[in-house]
Design a protein around this motif. Structure first.
Motif, PDB file in Angstrom:
ATOM      1  N   PHE A 108     -11.122  -0.409  -4.614  1.00  0.00           N
ATOM      2  CA  PHE A 108     -10.233   0.033  -3.512  1.00  0.00           C
ATOM      3  C   PHE A 108      -9.570   1.408  -4.073  1.00  0.00           C
ATOM      4  O   PHE A 108      -9.781   1.903  -5.474  1.00  0.00           O
ATOM      5  N   ARG A 109      -9.251   2.148  -2.827  1.00  0.00           N
ATOM      6  CA  ARG A 109      -8.813   3.687  -3.353  1.00  0.00           C
ATOM      7  C   ARG A 109      -7.444   3.537  -2.918  1.00  0.00           C
ATOM      8  O   ARG A 109      -6.878   2.574  -2.271  1.00  0.00           O
ATOM      9  N   PHE A 114      -2.777   1.829   0.875  1.00  0.00           N
ATOM     10  CA  PHE A 114      -1.345   2.375   1.517  1.00  0.00           C
ATOM     11  C   PHE A 114      -1.389   1.857   2.883  1.00  0.00           C
ATOM     12  O   PHE A 114      -0.283   1.660   3.518  1.00  0.00           O
ATOM     13  N   ASN A 115      -2.590   1.546   3.343  1.00  0.00           N
ATOM     14  CA  ASN A 115      -2.569   0.974   4.739  1.00  0.00           C
ATOM     15  C   ASN A 115      -2.800  -0.510   4.847  1.00  0.00           C
ATOM     16  O   ASN A 115      -3.124  -0.854   5.839  1.00  0.00           O
ATOM     17  N   MET A 116      -2.500  -0.991   3.798  1.00  0.00           N
ATOM     18  CA  MET A 116      -2.506  -2.711   3.949  1.00  0.00           C
ATOM     19  C   MET A 116      -1.456  -3.236   4.814  1.00  0.00           C
ATOM     20  O   MET A 116      -0.609  -2.466   4.922  1.00  0.00           O
ATOM     21  N   VAL A 117      -1.806  -4.431   5.139  1.00  0.00           N
ATOM     22  CA  VAL A 117      -0.978  -5.321   6.138  1.00  0.00           C
ATOM     23  C   VAL A 117      -0.943  -6.485   5.473  1.00  0.00           C
ATOM     24  O   VAL A 117      -1.828  -7.037   5.019  1.00  0.00           O
ATOM     25  N   SER A 118       0.269  -7.237   5.708  1.00  0.00           N
ATOM     26  CA  SER A 118       0.423  -8.625   5.013  1.00  0.00           C
ATOM     27  C   SER A 118       0.972  -9.456   6.134  1.00  0.00           C
ATOM     28  O   SER A 118       1.892  -9.061   6.909  1.00  0.00           O
ATOM     29  N   CYS A 119       0.684 -10.931   5.965  1.00  0.00           N
ATOM     30  CA  CYS A 119       1.394 -11.780   6.647  1.00  0.00           C
ATOM     31  C   CYS A 119       1.452 -13.034   5.924  1.00  0.00           C
ATOM     32  O   CYS A 119       0.243 -13.584   5.601  1.00  0.00           O
ATOM     33  N   GLY A 121       1.527 -14.192   2.889  1.00  0.00           N
ATOM     34  CA  GLY A 121       0.573 -14.127   1.834  1.00  0.00           C
ATOM     35  C   GLY A 121      -0.583 -13.699   1.927  1.00  0.00           C
ATOM     36  O   GLY A 121      -1.368 -13.592   0.819  1.00  0.00           O
ATOM     37  N   LEU A 122      -1.231 -13.388   3.073  1.00  0.00           N
ATOM     38  CA  LEU A 122      -2.539 -13.023   3.354  1.00  0.00           C
ATOM     39  C   LEU A 122      -2.044 -11.312   3.202  1.00  0.00           C
ATOM     40  O   LEU A 122      -1.305 -10.764   4.079  1.00  0.00           O
ATOM     41  N   VAL A 123      -3.335 -10.733   2.930  1.00  0.00           N
ATOM     42  CA  VAL A 123      -3.130  -9.240   2.898  1.00  0.00           C
ATOM     43  C   VAL A 123      -4.673  -8.600   3.358  1.00  0.00           C
ATOM     44  O   VAL A 123      -5.570  -9.054   3.151  1.00  0.00           O
ATOM     45  N   LEU A 124      -4.380  -7.950   4.322  1.00  0.00           N
ATOM     46  CA  LEU A 124      -5.673  -7.236   5.024  1.00  0.00           C
ATOM     47  C   LEU A 124      -5.670  -5.609   4.670  1.00  0.00           C
ATOM     48  O   LEU A 124      -4.769  -4.857   4.618  1.00  0.00           O
ATOM     49  N   LEU A 125      -6.927  -5.339   3.891  1.00  0.00           N
ATOM     50  CA  LEU A 125      -6.938  -4.207   3.570  1.00  0.00           C
ATOM     51  C   LEU A 125      -8.977  -3.648   3.479  1.00  0.00           C
ATOM     52  O   LEU A 125      -9.573  -4.911   3.598  1.00  0.00           O
ATOM     53  N   ASN A 126      -9.139  -2.407   3.377  1.00  0.00           N
ATOM     54  CA  ASN A 126     -10.573  -2.350   3.358  1.00  0.00           C
ATOM     55  C   ASN A 126     -10.798  -1.633   1.938  1.00  0.00           C
ATOM     56  O   ASN A 126      -9.955  -0.913   1.183  1.00  0.00           O
ATOM     57  N   GLU A 128     -13.651   0.449  -0.953  1.00  0.00           N
ATOM     58  CA  GLU A 128     -14.090   2.036  -0.823  1.00  0.00           C
ATOM     59  C   GLU A 128     -15.353   1.844   0.163  1.00  0.00           C
ATOM     60  O   GLU A 128     -15.954   3.031   0.023  1.00  0.00           O
ATOM     61  N   GLU A 129     -16.003   0.865   0.314  1.00  0.00           N
ATOM     62  CA  GLU A 129     -17.200   0.951   1.115  1.00  0.00           C
ATOM     63  C   GLU A 129     -16.890   0.609   2.754  1.00  0.00           C
ATOM     64  O   GLU A 129     -17.791   0.188   3.555  1.00  0.00           O
ATOM     65  N   ASN A 130     -15.612   0.831   3.000  1.00  0.00           N
ATOM     66  CA  ASN A 130     -15.087   0.500   4.138  1.00  0.00           C
ATOM     67  C   ASN A 130     -15.438  -0.629   4.836  1.00  0.00           C
ATOM     68  O   ASN A 130     -15.246  -1.081   5.926  1.00  0.00           O
ATOM     69  N   LYS A 131     -15.520  -1.804   4.056  1.00  0.00           N
ATOM     70  CA  LYS A 131     -15.432  -3.249   4.337  1.00  0.00           C
ATOM     71  C   LYS A 131     -14.116  -3.930   4.627  1.00  0.00           C
ATOM     72  O   LYS A 131     -13.074  -3.633   3.849  1.00  0.00           O
ATOM     73  N   PHE A 132     -13.653  -4.396   5.698  1.00  0.00           N
ATOM     74  CA  PHE A 132     -12.579  -5.056   5.777  1.00  0.00           C
ATOM     75  C   PHE A 132     -12.550  -6.427   5.096  1.00  0.00           C
ATOM     76  O   PHE A 132     -13.389  -7.201   5.076  1.00  0.00           O
ATOM     77  N   LEU A 133     -11.471  -6.588   4.127  1.00  0.00           N
ATOM     78  CA  LEU A 133     -11.212  -7.573   3.223  1.00  0.00           C
ATOM     79  C   LEU A 133      -9.911  -8.415   3.619  1.00  0.00           C
ATOM     80  O   LEU A 133      -8.846  -7.835   3.898  1.00  0.00           O
ATOM     81  N   LEU A 134      -9.898  -9.804   3.861  1.00  0.00           N
ATOM     82  CA  LEU A 134      -8.680 -10.657   3.944  1.00  0.00           C
ATOM     83  C   LEU A 134      -8.444 -11.246   2.646  1.00  0.00           C
ATOM     84  O   LEU A 134      -9.259 -12.246   2.248  1.00  0.00           O
TER      85      LEU A 134
END
Length: 378
Positions: A108-109, A114-119, A121-126, A128-134
């Motif tokens: 990750f970078r 910086f643009n992660m979101v959470s709810c 206990g789950l965290v959504l972010l992408n 460095e290959e621009n893949k979305f991960l939960l």
């Protein structure tokens, strides 16, 4: 939960409902260790009913007194986390220790966290290959989200995202909005087309993620009908957009869409998005009663010199954790006492000095494999 759902538990003298009650009072990390006791215990402590019971009790007992933060090492691209707790006394310096988080080979970078979101206990972010991960940073579970076949533009630089809980369907949902004005959703891993957003989200700081409060994901935007700046709210239960009343003194101000939204202590808040705070104070506005325009309340953060800052979380409704960006020096974590005005630096050990701060999350057992992903292209 009944005996037919979880069988062959180890012999014990306590009724199962009492056992569940006691275990649900433990921290999420302790539950992870108890899952290793035996297969029956793992079955019991991984059951959806127990996970939901544990989540609700954690919210009731801890409230906003605890929060965890996500960091990324700018050297290795690995994620780290640490937990902060409300303290009645702020010492000269607050010390915390970061724990390394590994999610296979994903890296990750700084702009990703910086643009992660959470709810819950789950965290959504992408990555460095621009893949979305939960991910769940507490249990170390993660899920790579599928790419939408409806997306005309697959570059994440042209999308904003959000994550929230749909209480109507008892489901967690991921929503992604692109600037091409189509609205898709995906359920059980399959994308579906949904209605378009009636707002222009390609305004202001266009990478700002959605903020989940009161069953809705919120973004700043501009109404297409009259170009008015609004707080757009996507109701996850109904799947429809609405608006949250903004303060009367900013109605008609087209620059309002250039601010930032954040959830603090369970409340929807906004703060200036200027790269450099004006003077030695920064005002943050909090909606004390959701949906009521007159409930917007201002509190002021004082700092010794003009700096860029970003609120992360509110502990005990009194201590605000924020990031101060000191330009060439880098980012610094600070805890600010809103009632007294004092502030203390937070020293983070266990991670290289060159790191970036993401956002906050609560520790839970919620699995990223029990969610619905959705994308909105608007």
């Amino acid at each position: 939960m009944n005996d037919s759902q979880v069988t062959n538990l180890p012999d014990h003298t306590l009724p199962q409902d009492i056992l569940v009650h006691i275990l649900s009072l433990l921290p999420a990390k302790s539950i992870g260790r108890f899952r290793c006791v035996s297969k029956p215990w793992k079955s019991l402590l991984s059951h959806p009913h127990f996970i939901k019971t544990h989540l609700n009790r954690t919210k009731q007992l801890l409230g906003e007194d605890e929060a965890s933060l996500i960091f990324v090492s700018n050297d290795s691209g690995l994620l780290y986390s640490t937990q902060l707790k409300y303290t009645h006394h702020l010492f000269d310096e607050i010390t915390t220790f970061a724990t390394k988080l590994c999610f296979d080979n994903h890296r990750f970078r700084s702009y990703h966290v910086f643009n992660m979101v959470s709810c819950d206990g789950l965290v959504l972010l992408n990555d460095e290959e621009n893949k979305f991960l939960l991910i769940n940073p507490t249990t170390r579970e993660f899920k790579e989200l599928p790419t939408s076949p409806y997306a005309l533009d697959r570059h994440l630089s042209n999308t904003i995202s959000g994550l929230g809980y749909d209480s109507v369907n008892d489901d967690y949902k991921v929503v992604t909005i692109s600037y091409l004005r189509n609205f898709d959703s995906v359920r059980n891993g399959t994308w579906e087309r949904a209605d378009s957003s009636p707002y222009d989200h390609d305004v202001g700081y266009r990478f700002s993620p959605g903020t989940f409060v009161n069953g809705c994901i919120h973004w700043l935007g501009v109404r297409l009908s009259d170009a008015s700046s609004v707080i757009a709210a996507l109701d996850l239960g109904e799947g429809k957009f609405g608006e949250v009343s903004i303060p009367s003194w900013v109605v008609g101000d087209r620059e309002f869409a250039f601010n930032h939204l954040v959830e603090l202590g369970g409340f929807l808040c906004w703060y200036p998005a200027s790269l450099l705070a004006t003077g030695n104070t920064t005002d943050v506005y909090m909606m004390k009663e959701y949906g009521v325009m007159d409930s917007w309340t201002k509190f002021t953060i004082s700092h010794s010199e003009p700096i860029s800052l970003r609120p992360l979380c509110l502990l005990g409704k009194k201590q605000l954790v924020l990031v101060e960006n000191e330009g060439c020096i880098g980012e610094k974590l600070v805890m600010c006492n809103l009632s007294g005005g004092s502030s203390k630096d937070i020293a983070v050990h266990g991670i290289a000095d060159d790191f970036s701060v993401g956002g906050s999350f609560m520790e839970s057992l919620v699995s990223p494999h029990c969610t619905t992903e959705a994308v909105t292209e608007c």
